[in-house]
Scaffold this motif. Structure first.
Motif, PDB file in Angstrom:
ATOM      1  N   HIS A 119      43.489  -6.101  65.430  1.00 21.21           N
ATOM      2  CA  HIS A 119      43.840  -5.669  64.078  1.00 21.21           C
ATOM      3  C   HIS A 119      44.856  -6.601  63.427  1.00 21.21           C
ATOM      4  CE1 HIS A 119      41.688  -1.874  64.568  1.00 21.21           C
ATOM      5  NE2 HIS A 119      42.267  -1.722  65.747  1.00 21.21           N
ATOM      6  N   PHE A 120      45.520  -7.427  64.225  1.00 18.90           N
ATOM      7  CA  PHE A 120      46.491  -8.363  63.668  1.00 18.90           C
ATOM      8  C   PHE A 120      45.820  -9.538  62.961  1.00 18.90           C
ATOM      9  CE2 PHE A 120      49.542  -6.850  67.123  1.00 18.90           C
ATOM     10  CZ  PHE A 120      50.294  -6.095  66.230  1.00 18.90           C
ATOM     11  N   ILE A 121      44.553  -9.766  63.207  1.00 19.60           N
ATOM     12  CA  ILE A 121      43.884 -10.962  62.676  1.00 19.60           C
ATOM     13  C   ILE A 121      43.882 -10.954  61.152  1.00 19.60           C
ATOM     14  CG2 ILE A 121      41.694 -12.203  62.542  1.00 19.60           C
ATOM     15  CD1 ILE A 121      41.122 -11.237  65.392  1.00 19.60           C
ATOM     16  N   SER A 122      43.489  -9.848  60.568  1.00 17.12           N
ATOM     17  CA  SER A 122      43.402  -9.777  59.107  1.00 17.12           C
ATOM     18  C   SER A 122      44.755  -9.966  58.417  1.00 17.12           C
ATOM     19  CB  SER A 122      42.767  -8.443  58.695  1.00 17.12           C
ATOM     20  OG  SER A 122      42.682  -8.334  57.294  1.00 17.12           O
ATOM     21  N   PRO A 123      45.818  -9.271  58.815  1.00 16.62           N
ATOM     22  CA  PRO A 123      47.102  -9.516  58.154  1.00 16.62           C
ATOM     23  C   PRO A 123      47.648 -10.919  58.378  1.00 16.62           C
ATOM     24  CG  PRO A 123      47.374  -8.006  60.009  1.00 16.62           C
ATOM     25  CD  PRO A 123      45.908  -8.149  59.772  1.00 16.62           C
ATOM     26  N   LEU A 124      47.346 -11.527  59.539  1.00 18.52           N
ATOM     27  CA  LEU A 124      47.808 -12.891  59.784  1.00 18.52           C
ATOM     28  C   LEU A 124      47.117 -13.874  58.843  1.00 18.52           C
ATOM     29  CD1 LEU A 124      47.983 -13.013  63.700  1.00 18.52           C
ATOM     30  CD2 LEU A 124      49.904 -13.009  62.098  1.00 18.52           C
ATOM     31  N   LEU A 125      45.814 -13.720  58.677  1.00 20.03           N
ATOM     32  CA  LEU A 125      45.085 -14.594  57.747  1.00 20.03           C
ATOM     33  C   LEU A 125      45.576 -14.395  56.320  1.00 20.03           C
ATOM     34  CD1 LEU A 125      41.466 -14.254  59.188  1.00 20.03           C
ATOM     35  CD2 LEU A 125      42.938 -16.277  59.283  1.00 20.03           C
ATOM     36  N   ALA A 126      45.828 -13.135  55.939  1.00 18.99           N
ATOM     37  CA  ALA A 126      46.315 -12.855  54.586  1.00 18.99           C
ATOM     38  C   ALA A 126      47.699 -13.459  54.363  1.00 18.99           C
ATOM     39  CB  ALA A 126      46.348 -11.348  54.349  1.00 18.99           C
ATOM     40  N   THR A 127      48.525 -13.420  55.387  1.00 16.23           N
ATOM     41  CA  THR A 127      49.865 -13.984  55.263  1.00 16.23           C
ATOM     42  C   THR A 127      49.814 -15.494  55.109  1.00 16.23           C
ATOM     43  OG1 THR A 127      50.759 -12.204  56.633  1.00 16.23           O
ATOM     44  CG2 THR A 127      52.113 -14.179  56.383  1.00 16.23           C
ATOM     45  N   ILE A 128      48.950 -16.141  55.872  1.00 17.08           N
ATOM     46  CA  ILE A 128      48.820 -17.599  55.756  1.00 17.08           C
ATOM     47  C   ILE A 128      48.338 -17.976  54.352  1.00 17.08           C
ATOM     48  CG2 ILE A 128      47.583 -19.633  56.612  1.00 17.08           C
ATOM     49  CD1 ILE A 128      47.436 -18.232  59.337  1.00 17.08           C
ATOM     50  N   GLY A 129      47.430 -17.201  53.798  1.00 21.24           N
ATOM     51  CA  GLY A 129      46.872 -17.541  52.495  1.00 21.24           C
ATOM     52  C   GLY A 129      47.770 -17.213  51.317  1.00 21.24           C
ATOM     53  N   LYS A 130      48.672 -16.226  51.464  1.00 21.92           N
ATOM     54  CA  LYS A 130      49.449 -15.769  50.304  1.00 21.92           C
ATOM     55  C   LYS A 130      50.937 -16.072  50.387  1.00 21.92           C
ATOM     56  CE  LYS A 130      46.291 -11.884  49.488  1.00 21.92           C
ATOM     57  NZ  LYS A 130      46.176 -10.400  49.381  1.00 21.92           N
ATOM     58  N   SER A 131      51.482 -16.197  51.565  1.00 16.97           N
ATOM     59  CA  SER A 131      52.934 -16.363  51.687  1.00 16.97           C
ATOM     60  C   SER A 131      53.374 -17.734  51.194  1.00 16.97           C
ATOM     61  CB  SER A 131      53.367 -16.164  53.145  1.00 16.97           C
ATOM     62  OG  SER A 131      54.751 -16.380  53.278  1.00 16.97           O
ATOM     63  N   ALA A 132      54.546 -17.749  50.569  1.00 16.27           N
ATOM     64  CA  ALA A 132      55.124 -19.012  50.104  1.00 16.27           C
ATOM     65  C   ALA A 132      56.172 -19.544  51.068  1.00 16.27           C
ATOM     66  CB  ALA A 132      55.747 -18.816  48.721  1.00 16.27           C
ATOM     67  N   ASP A 133      56.457 -18.794  52.126  1.00 17.91           N
ATOM     68  CA  ASP A 133      57.454 -19.201  53.113  1.00 17.91           C
ATOM     69  C   ASP A 133      56.787 -20.065  54.176  1.00 17.91           C
ATOM     70  OD1 ASP A 133      59.157 -19.034  55.591  1.00 17.91           O
ATOM     71  OD2 ASP A 133      60.421 -17.855  54.242  1.00 17.91           O
ATOM     72  N   LEU A 134      57.287 -21.286  54.345  1.00 19.81           N
ATOM     73  CA  LEU A 134      56.671 -22.234  55.270  1.00 19.81           C
ATOM     74  C   LEU A 134      56.765 -21.760  56.715  1.00 19.81           C
ATOM     75  CD1 LEU A 134      55.314 -25.005  55.554  1.00 19.81           C
ATOM     76  CD2 LEU A 134      57.596 -26.014  55.779  1.00 19.81           C
ATOM     77  N   GLN A 135      57.901 -21.196  57.095  1.00 21.89           N
ATOM     78  CA  GLN A 135      58.068 -20.746  58.475  1.00 21.89           C
ATOM     79  C   GLN A 135      57.167 -19.549  58.778  1.00 21.89           C
ATOM     80  OE1 GLN A 135      62.133 -20.088  59.568  1.00 21.89           O
ATOM     81  NE2 GLN A 135      61.685 -19.880  61.743  1.00 21.89           N
ATOM     82  N   VAL A 136      57.015 -18.663  57.809  1.00 19.26           N
ATOM     83  CA  VAL A 136      56.117 -17.521  57.993  1.00 19.26           C
ATOM     84  C   VAL A 136      54.692 -18.000  58.218  1.00 19.26           C
ATOM     85  CG1 VAL A 136      55.108 -15.519  56.823  1.00 19.26           C
ATOM     86  CG2 VAL A 136      57.565 -15.893  56.723  1.00 19.26           C
ATOM     87  N   LYS A 137      54.257 -18.979  57.446  1.00 18.80           N
ATOM     88  CA  LYS A 137      52.907 -19.533  57.622  1.00 18.80           C
ATOM     89  C   LYS A 137      52.741 -20.167  58.996  1.00 18.80           C
ATOM     90  CE  LYS A 137      51.750 -20.592  52.808  1.00 18.80           C
ATOM     91  NZ  LYS A 137      51.391 -21.657  51.853  1.00 18.80           N
TER      92      LYS A 137
END
Length: 429
Positions: free
Chosen positions: A340-358
């Motif tokens: 279930h973590f896969i979807s939020p991880l992909l969404a975070t990579i695509g939308k987050s502006a924080d480099l470390q978070v990505k």
């Protein structure tokens, strides 16, 4: 001469009104803890000096009018000819003398305030007020059945705990921890709030933390997390954060029994600043080898981490992802067991502006790609993979590009249909 006197009266009245308006606007406020203060980022001393100078100029103006009255110019300074000249003169002299004295006193007081502004925090009177309080009298009020007395006692204990280290130790030596724990279990929100504040202040001292844990204070803090008052919840979390710092034994008490459920309740029902504190507690727990596995021990905790990953606060996201990374480093199966973590991880990579978070999200995604069982779940999100990889390879960070390239390589090796996402690599350096 009559025209001149009217002009003087007009100017005097105008400047008096201006002074009153400016003085009311710039007047400092006063509190028992902070003394006199003005708004932040202002030069308080210069503003008070300006008011003092204004008052002194008006004082001189009133002296000049008194001098004019002394020269018997009353026919030119009165618009009431029906009154006797001498009577009007006496009334005017009395008025201007009183006004002169008032302006002079204001000038002296305003000048003295500049000395008070050298205290940045607090007032020198406050320690004296706290030291002379009878702790036994406060404890007696805390044990009273009256809610009003309990609230007053809790406030006094909070002020006592916040004053200095000596008062903290004296309060604990008199049995104050148990009294505060009892007050923190009160049904009144005000009493509980002051008691939790006092506990949070006391726990800033390391030597007090062990005694607090021994008498069962952690359970009281965990119980307070279910309060409807956000302030109580936040103060409780701050106290728990102080306890959990580099203290594995306390973490056992925090996560013991239903501790994890209590922390998850905060994430599901409180605002972002409280959720951020919980994420920090989880990160502290993740550094303990014996407790790290408790964070994802049950599937009911997975949605809580998903919510933190998807939240709008980048600090909370970073703390949560670092916690998951620590779990993945020690036991990759603990992460890959929850696709279930896969979807939020992909969404975070695509939308987050924080480099470390990505970066951390991409590293965690790599664990799911390397596992054959979860790879199929990753391929089901082809659109999100395309967006996420495009975001990774178009950055100027070499680590993120290497992670993206490794993910692409694993995808192609395990599933030839994944070649359709490879055109993203054309953007990499």
């Amino acid at each position: 001469k009559q025209w001149y006197q009217r002009r003087v009266r007009g100017y005097t009245g105008f400047f008096n009104c201006c002074f009153a308006a400016v003085a009311l606007y710039l007047a400092p406020k006063y509190t028992r803890l902070s003394g006199f203060y003005l708004r932040m980022n202002e030069r308080n001393d210069l503003r008070i000096l300006g008011i003092s100078l204004f008052a002194f100029l008006l004082f001189l103006t009133n002296l000049a009018l008194l001098t004019a009255l002394h020269e018997n110019v009353c026919p030119f300074i009165t618009s009431l000819p029906s009154l006797p000249c001498t009577e009007v003169t006496y009334l005017s002299i009395t008025f201007y003398m009183a006004e002169s004295v008032a302006y002079f006193v204001f000038f002296v007081v305003a000048t003295l305030l500049c000395w008070n502004f050298k205290f940045q925090i607090g007032n020198y009177i406050e320690p004296m007020l706290v030291e002379i309080r009878d702790i036994k009298y406060i404890f007696a009020a805390a044990k009273s059945k009256s809610v009003k007395e309990q609230r007053s006692a809790a406030l006094d204990l909070a002020n006592l705990a916040a004053s200095n280290a000596d008062n903290k130790f004296s309060l604990v030596a008199e049995g104050g921890l148990q009294v505060l724990i009892d007050l923190a279990l009160s049904e009144d929100e005000g009493v509980r709030g002051y008691a939790i504040e006092a506990i949070s202040e006391l726990l800033t001292v390391k030597s007090i933390q062990n005694e607090f844990v021994e008498i069962g204070g952690v359970n009281t803090l965990m119980f307070a997390l279910h309060s409807t008052d956000t302030h109580i919840v936040k103060e409780s979390l701050l106290a728990i954060c102080q306890l959990c710092q580099d203290n594995e034994d306390v973490m056992v008490h925090v996560l013991g029994e239903n501790g994890m459920d209590d922390l998850c309740h905060v994430i599901n029902s409180c605002r972002l600043d409280c959720v951020r504190l919980v994420a920090g507690i989880f990160l502290d727990v993740s550094f303990c080898d014996n407790l790290r596995g408790e964070l994802l021990k049950h599937r009911k905790y997975v949605p809580v981490f998903e919510r933190m990953i998807r939240c709008s606060d980048s600090v909370t996201q970073q703390l949560c992802l670092q916690t998951l990374e620590m779990i993945a480093i020690s036991n990759p199966d603990a992460i890959t067991a929850h696709p279930h973590f896969i979807s939020p991880l992909l969404a975070t990579i695509g939308k987050s502006a924080d480099l470390q978070v990505k970066t951390i999200s991409a590293k965690l995604l790599l664990y799911f790609v390397e596992d054959e069982q979860t790879l199929t779940e990753v391929l089901k999100c082809s659109a999100d993979i395309h967006t996420a990889l495009l975001k990774l390879v178009t950055t100027q960070d070499n680590i993120m590009q290497c992670v993206a390239a490794k993910i692409l390589l694993l995808l192609v090796q395990n599933d030839r249909s994944a070649l359709k996402v490879c055109h993203c690599c054309s953007f990499a350096n």
